[in-house]
Write an enzyme that holds these catalytic residues in place. Structure first.
Site, mmCIF file in Angstrom:
data_model
loop_
_atom_site.group_PDB
_atom_site.id
_atom_site.type_symbol
_atom_site.label_atom_id
_atom_site.label_comp_id
_atom_site.label_asym_id
_atom_site.label_seq_id
_atom_site.Cartn_x
_atom_site.Cartn_y
_atom_site.Cartn_z
ATOM 1 C CB CYS A 47 -0.907 -0.061 1.076
ATOM 2 S SG CYS A 47 -0.276 -0.342 2.687
ATOM 3 N N GLY A 48 1.934 1.191 -0.807
ATOM 4 C CA GLY A 48 2.852 2.487 -0.929
ATOM 5 C C GLY A 48 3.520 2.645 0.358
#
Length: 313
Positions: A110-111
Protein backbone atom coordinates in the site's frame (compact mmCIF):
# COMPACT_ATOMS: atom_id res chain seq x y z
CA UNK A 1 28.45 -27.64 -47.10
CA UNK A 2 25.90 -25.03 -48.15
CA UNK A 3 27.19 -21.97 -46.27
CA UNK A 4 30.12 -20.41 -44.50
CA UNK A 5 28.80 -21.35 -41.05
CA UNK A 6 28.91 -25.05 -41.82
CA UNK A 7 32.54 -24.80 -42.88
CA UNK A 8 33.76 -23.40 -39.57
CA UNK A 9 35.58 -25.73 -37.15
CA UNK A 10 33.57 -26.55 -34.03
CA UNK A 11 36.20 -25.06 -31.77
CA UNK A 12 35.81 -21.56 -33.28
CA UNK A 13 33.06 -19.20 -32.08
CA UNK A 14 30.01 -18.62 -34.21
CA UNK A 15 30.47 -15.13 -35.73
CA UNK A 16 26.69 -14.74 -36.12
CA UNK A 17 26.06 -15.64 -32.47
CA UNK A 18 22.69 -17.18 -33.35
CA UNK A 19 22.48 -19.23 -30.13
CA UNK A 20 22.96 -16.11 -28.04
CA UNK A 21 20.29 -14.29 -30.05
CA UNK A 22 17.85 -17.14 -29.55
CA UNK A 23 18.60 -17.06 -25.82
CA UNK A 24 17.99 -13.30 -25.72
CA UNK A 25 14.63 -13.72 -27.46
CA UNK A 26 13.60 -16.43 -25.01
CA UNK A 27 14.69 -14.32 -22.04
CA UNK A 28 12.70 -11.29 -23.24
CA UNK A 29 9.63 -13.48 -23.90
CA UNK A 30 9.85 -14.86 -20.35
CA UNK A 31 10.14 -11.34 -18.91
CA UNK A 32 7.11 -10.21 -20.90
CA UNK A 33 5.06 -13.14 -19.55
CA UNK A 34 6.25 -12.40 -16.00
CA UNK A 35 5.31 -8.71 -16.22
CA UNK A 36 1.91 -9.58 -17.71
CA UNK A 37 1.22 -11.98 -14.83
CA UNK A 38 2.24 -9.35 -12.28
CA UNK A 39 0.02 -6.79 -14.00
CA UNK A 40 -2.97 -9.10 -13.73
CA UNK A 41 -2.36 -9.36 -9.98
CA UNK A 42 -1.99 -5.59 -9.50
CA UNK A 43 -5.19 -4.93 -11.47
CA UNK A 44 -7.09 -7.51 -9.40
CA UNK A 45 -5.76 -6.03 -6.14
CA UNK A 46 -6.77 -2.54 -7.30
CA UNK A 47 -10.34 -3.73 -7.95
CA UNK A 48 -10.56 -5.46 -4.55
CA UNK A 49 -9.20 -2.39 -2.74
CA UNK A 50 -11.62 -0.13 -4.63
CA UNK A 51 -14.57 -2.25 -3.47
CA UNK A 52 -13.32 -2.28 0.14
CA UNK A 53 -12.59 1.44 -0.01
CA UNK A 54 -16.19 2.28 -0.85
CA UNK A 55 -17.41 0.52 2.29
CA UNK A 56 -14.63 1.94 4.47
CA UNK A 57 -15.17 5.45 3.12
CA UNK A 58 -18.90 5.27 3.82
CA UNK A 59 -18.18 4.16 7.39
CA UNK A 60 -15.75 6.97 8.20
CA UNK A 61 -17.83 9.61 6.38
CA UNK A 62 -20.83 8.75 8.54
CA UNK A 63 -18.81 8.49 11.77
CA UNK A 64 -16.58 11.58 11.48
CA UNK A 65 -19.14 14.42 12.01
CA UNK A 66 -20.63 12.60 15.01
CA UNK A 67 -17.23 11.92 16.57
CA UNK A 68 -15.95 15.44 15.94
CA UNK A 69 -19.01 17.03 17.52
CA UNK A 70 -18.75 14.78 20.57
CA UNK A 71 -15.04 15.60 20.96
CA UNK A 72 -15.76 19.32 20.63
CA UNK A 73 -18.52 19.10 23.23
CA UNK A 74 -16.34 17.15 25.67
CA UNK A 75 -13.42 19.57 25.29
CA UNK A 76 -15.73 22.51 25.94
CA UNK A 77 -17.21 20.89 29.03
CA UNK A 78 -13.74 20.13 30.43
CA UNK A 79 -12.58 23.67 29.70
CA UNK A 80 -15.55 25.30 31.45
CA UNK A 81 -15.73 23.25 34.65
CA UNK A 82 -14.71 25.51 37.52
CA UNK A 83 -13.36 22.84 39.82
CA UNK A 84 -14.50 20.70 42.66
CA UNK A 85 -14.88 17.71 40.36
CA UNK A 86 -12.44 14.84 40.27
CA UNK A 87 -12.00 14.24 36.52
CA UNK A 88 -9.39 11.52 36.40
CA UNK A 89 -9.40 11.28 32.59
CA UNK A 90 -8.74 15.02 32.26
CA UNK A 91 -6.07 15.22 34.96
CA UNK A 92 -2.91 16.89 33.73
CA UNK A 93 0.23 15.80 35.54
CA UNK A 94 3.99 15.68 34.86
CA UNK A 95 4.62 13.26 32.00
CA UNK A 96 6.83 10.42 33.17
CA UNK A 97 5.28 7.42 31.38
CA UNK A 98 3.90 7.63 27.86
CA UNK A 99 1.64 5.41 25.76
CA UNK A 100 1.40 5.69 21.97
CA UNK A 101 -1.41 3.86 20.16
CA UNK A 102 -0.06 3.39 16.63
CA UNK A 103 -2.59 2.40 13.96
CA UNK A 104 -1.21 0.76 10.79
CA UNK A 105 -2.41 -2.04 8.51
CA UNK A 106 -2.06 -5.81 8.66
CA UNK A 107 -0.77 -6.12 5.11
CA UNK A 108 1.68 -4.31 2.86
CA UNK A 109 1.57 -3.37 -0.83
CA UNK A 110 0.00 0.00 0.00
CA UNK A 111 2.81 2.37 -0.95
CA UNK A 112 4.36 4.41 1.86
CA UNK A 113 1.28 4.23 4.09
CA UNK A 114 2.74 2.09 6.89
CA UNK A 115 6.23 3.57 6.59
CA UNK A 116 4.89 7.11 7.04
CA UNK A 117 2.93 6.21 10.19
CA UNK A 118 5.92 4.41 11.70
CA UNK A 119 8.12 7.40 10.82
CA UNK A 120 5.65 9.78 12.52
CA UNK A 121 5.58 7.58 15.64
CA UNK A 122 9.39 7.63 15.83
CA UNK A 123 9.45 11.40 15.24
CA UNK A 124 6.85 11.99 17.97
CA UNK A 125 8.92 9.99 20.46
CA UNK A 126 12.15 11.73 19.44
CA UNK A 127 10.73 15.26 19.59
CA UNK A 128 8.33 15.09 22.55
CA UNK A 129 9.33 12.12 24.69
CA UNK A 130 13.07 11.65 24.19
CA UNK A 131 13.84 11.70 27.93
CA UNK A 132 11.07 9.23 28.73
CA UNK A 133 12.28 6.95 25.92
CA UNK A 134 15.82 6.93 27.30
CA UNK A 135 14.41 5.80 30.65
CA UNK A 136 12.42 3.03 28.96
CA UNK A 137 9.09 4.64 29.85
CA UNK A 138 7.56 4.87 26.38
CA UNK A 139 5.20 2.03 25.48
CA UNK A 140 3.57 1.46 22.10
CA UNK A 141 0.29 -0.38 21.62
CA UNK A 142 -0.05 -1.47 18.03
CA UNK A 143 -3.25 -1.80 16.05
CA UNK A 144 -2.14 -3.53 12.85
CA UNK A 145 0.68 -6.03 12.33
CA UNK A 146 2.93 -3.90 10.11
CA UNK A 147 3.50 -1.24 12.74
CA UNK A 148 4.13 -3.85 15.41
CA UNK A 149 6.73 -5.62 13.23
CA UNK A 150 8.56 -2.40 12.30
CA UNK A 151 8.62 -0.82 15.76
CA UNK A 152 9.53 -4.05 17.54
CA UNK A 153 12.41 -4.56 15.12
CA UNK A 154 13.51 -0.95 15.73
CA UNK A 155 13.85 -1.64 19.46
CA UNK A 156 10.75 0.09 20.83
CA UNK A 157 8.79 -1.33 23.75
CA UNK A 158 5.68 -2.66 21.99
CA UNK A 159 2.54 -4.51 23.08
CA UNK A 160 0.74 -6.81 20.63
CA UNK A 161 -2.46 -7.21 22.66
CA UNK A 162 -4.57 -5.27 20.14
CA UNK A 163 -2.61 -5.69 16.91
CA UNK A 164 -5.17 -8.10 15.38
CA UNK A 165 -8.20 -5.80 15.64
CA UNK A 166 -8.48 -5.59 11.84
CA UNK A 167 -9.09 -9.34 11.62
CA UNK A 168 -12.54 -8.69 13.08
CA UNK A 169 -13.05 -4.95 13.02
CA UNK A 170 -15.94 -3.87 15.22
CA UNK A 171 -16.76 -1.15 17.73
CA UNK A 172 -16.58 -3.70 20.58
CA UNK A 173 -13.00 -4.68 19.65
CA UNK A 174 -11.85 -1.05 19.53
CA UNK A 175 -13.78 -0.23 22.71
CA UNK A 176 -11.77 -2.86 24.58
CA UNK A 177 -8.52 -1.11 23.57
CA UNK A 178 -9.90 2.33 24.51
CA UNK A 179 -11.10 1.13 27.91
CA UNK A 180 -7.74 -0.53 28.60
CA UNK A 181 -5.98 2.78 27.83
CA UNK A 182 -8.39 4.72 30.07
CA UNK A 183 -7.95 2.28 32.94
CA UNK A 184 -4.17 2.42 32.62
CA UNK A 185 -4.27 6.24 32.67
CA UNK A 186 -6.53 6.33 35.73
CA UNK A 187 -4.20 3.88 37.50
CA UNK A 188 -1.26 6.18 36.67
CA UNK A 189 0.44 3.54 34.54
CA UNK A 190 0.72 6.28 31.91
CA UNK A 191 0.67 10.06 32.21
CA UNK A 192 -0.06 10.79 28.56
CA UNK A 193 -1.68 8.80 25.75
CA UNK A 194 -1.44 9.74 22.06
CA UNK A 195 -2.88 8.17 18.92
CA UNK A 196 -0.73 8.03 15.76
CA UNK A 197 -2.78 7.30 12.65
CA UNK A 198 -3.68 8.38 9.14
CA UNK A 199 -6.66 10.68 8.65
CA UNK A 200 -8.48 9.76 5.45
CA UNK A 201 -9.04 12.59 2.94
CA UNK A 202 -9.56 10.76 -0.35
CA UNK A 203 -8.20 7.73 -2.19
CA UNK A 204 -4.94 9.48 -3.06
CA UNK A 205 -4.49 11.67 0.04
CA UNK A 206 -4.02 10.88 3.71
CA UNK A 207 -2.94 13.16 6.57
CA UNK A 208 -0.67 11.52 9.12
CA UNK A 209 -1.36 12.86 12.61
CA UNK A 210 -0.35 12.35 16.24
CA UNK A 211 -3.37 13.27 18.36
CA UNK A 212 -3.69 13.61 22.14
CA UNK A 213 -6.08 11.04 23.58
CA UNK A 214 -5.48 11.40 27.33
CA UNK A 215 -5.64 13.56 29.32
CA UNK A 216 -8.70 14.88 27.52
CA UNK A 217 -7.53 18.04 25.72
CA UNK A 218 -9.23 21.29 26.58
CA UNK A 219 -10.85 23.44 23.92
CA UNK A 220 -8.65 26.22 22.61
CA UNK A 221 -10.58 29.29 23.67
CA UNK A 222 -10.24 32.70 22.08
CA UNK A 223 -8.72 35.46 24.26
CA UNK A 224 -11.54 37.41 25.88
CA UNK A 225 -14.14 34.99 24.52
CA UNK A 226 -17.20 33.93 26.44
CA UNK A 227 -17.39 30.54 28.08
CA UNK A 228 -19.85 28.06 26.66
CA UNK A 229 -22.98 27.84 28.77
CA UNK A 230 -24.21 24.29 29.43
CA UNK A 231 -27.30 23.11 31.24
CA UNK A 232 -26.66 19.68 32.75
CA UNK A 233 -29.44 17.11 33.02
CA UNK A 234 -29.05 14.86 35.01
CA UNK A 235 -26.45 16.09 37.49
CA UNK A 236 -23.13 17.33 36.15
CA UNK A 237 -21.04 14.66 37.91
CA UNK A 238 -23.20 11.76 36.75
CA UNK A 239 -23.43 13.01 33.18
CA UNK A 240 -19.71 13.60 32.74
CA UNK A 241 -18.81 10.28 34.37
CA UNK A 242 -20.93 8.45 31.78
CA UNK A 243 -20.15 10.74 28.86
CA UNK A 244 -16.35 10.79 28.92
CA UNK A 245 -15.67 7.05 28.40
CA UNK A 246 -18.27 6.82 25.62
CA UNK A 247 -16.82 9.76 23.73
CA UNK A 248 -13.28 8.42 24.10
CA UNK A 249 -14.39 5.03 22.78
CA UNK A 250 -15.85 6.82 19.78
CA UNK A 251 -12.66 8.83 19.24
CA UNK A 252 -10.47 5.75 19.00
CA UNK A 253 -13.00 3.98 16.78
CA UNK A 254 -12.99 6.98 14.43
CA UNK A 255 -9.18 6.82 14.24
CA UNK A 256 -9.29 3.10 13.42
CA UNK A 257 -11.93 3.69 10.70
CA UNK A 258 -9.77 6.51 9.31
CA UNK A 259 -6.83 4.12 9.20
CA UNK A 260 -8.90 1.40 7.52
CA UNK A 261 -10.10 3.73 4.76
CA UNK A 262 -6.60 5.21 4.34
CA UNK A 263 -5.09 1.74 3.92
CA UNK A 264 -7.48 0.74 1.11
CA UNK A 265 -7.09 4.12 -0.58
CA UNK A 266 -3.29 3.89 -0.43
CA UNK A 267 -3.33 0.30 -1.73
CA UNK A 268 -5.68 1.16 -4.60
CA UNK A 269 -3.45 4.08 -5.62
CA UNK A 270 -0.28 1.98 -5.31
CA UNK A 271 -1.71 -0.85 -7.41
CA UNK A 272 -2.92 1.62 -10.05
CA UNK A 273 0.59 3.07 -10.32
CA UNK A 274 2.07 -0.43 -10.42
CA UNK A 275 -0.24 -1.35 -13.31
CA UNK A 276 0.80 1.80 -15.19
CA UNK A 277 4.46 1.00 -14.58
CA UNK A 278 3.88 -2.53 -15.87
CA UNK A 279 2.37 -1.09 -19.08
CA UNK A 280 5.44 1.07 -19.57
CA UNK A 281 7.77 -1.84 -18.90
CA UNK A 282 5.83 -4.08 -21.32
CA UNK A 283 6.12 -1.41 -24.02
CA UNK A 284 9.91 -1.27 -23.58
CA UNK A 285 10.25 -5.05 -23.47
CA UNK A 286 8.24 -5.47 -26.68
CA UNK A 287 10.49 -2.93 -28.39
CA UNK A 288 13.55 -4.87 -27.19
CA UNK A 289 11.97 -8.13 -28.38
CA UNK A 290 11.22 -6.73 -31.83
CA UNK A 291 14.75 -5.39 -32.16
CA UNK A 292 16.27 -8.73 -31.16
CA UNK A 293 13.94 -10.54 -33.57
CA UNK A 294 14.87 -8.19 -36.39
CA UNK A 295 18.54 -8.79 -35.63
CA UNK A 296 17.96 -12.56 -35.74
CA UNK A 297 16.16 -12.28 -39.10
CA UNK A 298 18.96 -10.09 -40.49
CA UNK A 299 21.50 -12.69 -39.38
CA UNK A 300 19.57 -15.49 -41.06
CA UNK A 301 19.33 -13.49 -44.30
CA UNK A 302 23.06 -12.79 -44.13
CA UNK A 303 23.72 -16.53 -43.78
CA UNK A 304 21.56 -17.30 -46.79
CA UNK A 305 23.22 -14.63 -48.93
CA UNK A 306 26.69 -15.76 -47.83
CA UNK A 307 25.84 -19.37 -48.61
CA UNK A 308 24.51 -18.48 -52.04
CA UNK A 309 27.61 -16.40 -52.76
CA UNK A 310 29.88 -19.30 -51.73
CA UNK A 311 28.08 -21.70 -54.06
CA UNK A 312 28.35 -19.29 -56.96
CA UNK A 313 32.02 -18.80 -56.24
Amino acid sequence: MYGTRAALPQSEPDPYNTKTMAGQLKEVRNRIKSVQSTQQITKAMKMVSAAKLRRAQDAITQMRPYAQKLQEMLSNIISNIEGGMNLKLAEERPVEKVLLIVITSDRGLCGGYNANIVKLAKTTVAQKYADQFKKGKVTIWNIGKKGWESLTKAGYQTDAAFKDIYLNLSFEQVQAAAQAAMKAFENREFDAVEIVYSEFKNAATQRFVAEQFLPIPKAAGKPGGKKADFIFEPEKEQLIAELMPKILNTQLYKAVLDGNASEHGARMTAMDKASDNANELLKNLKISYNRARQAAITTELTEIVSGAAALQG
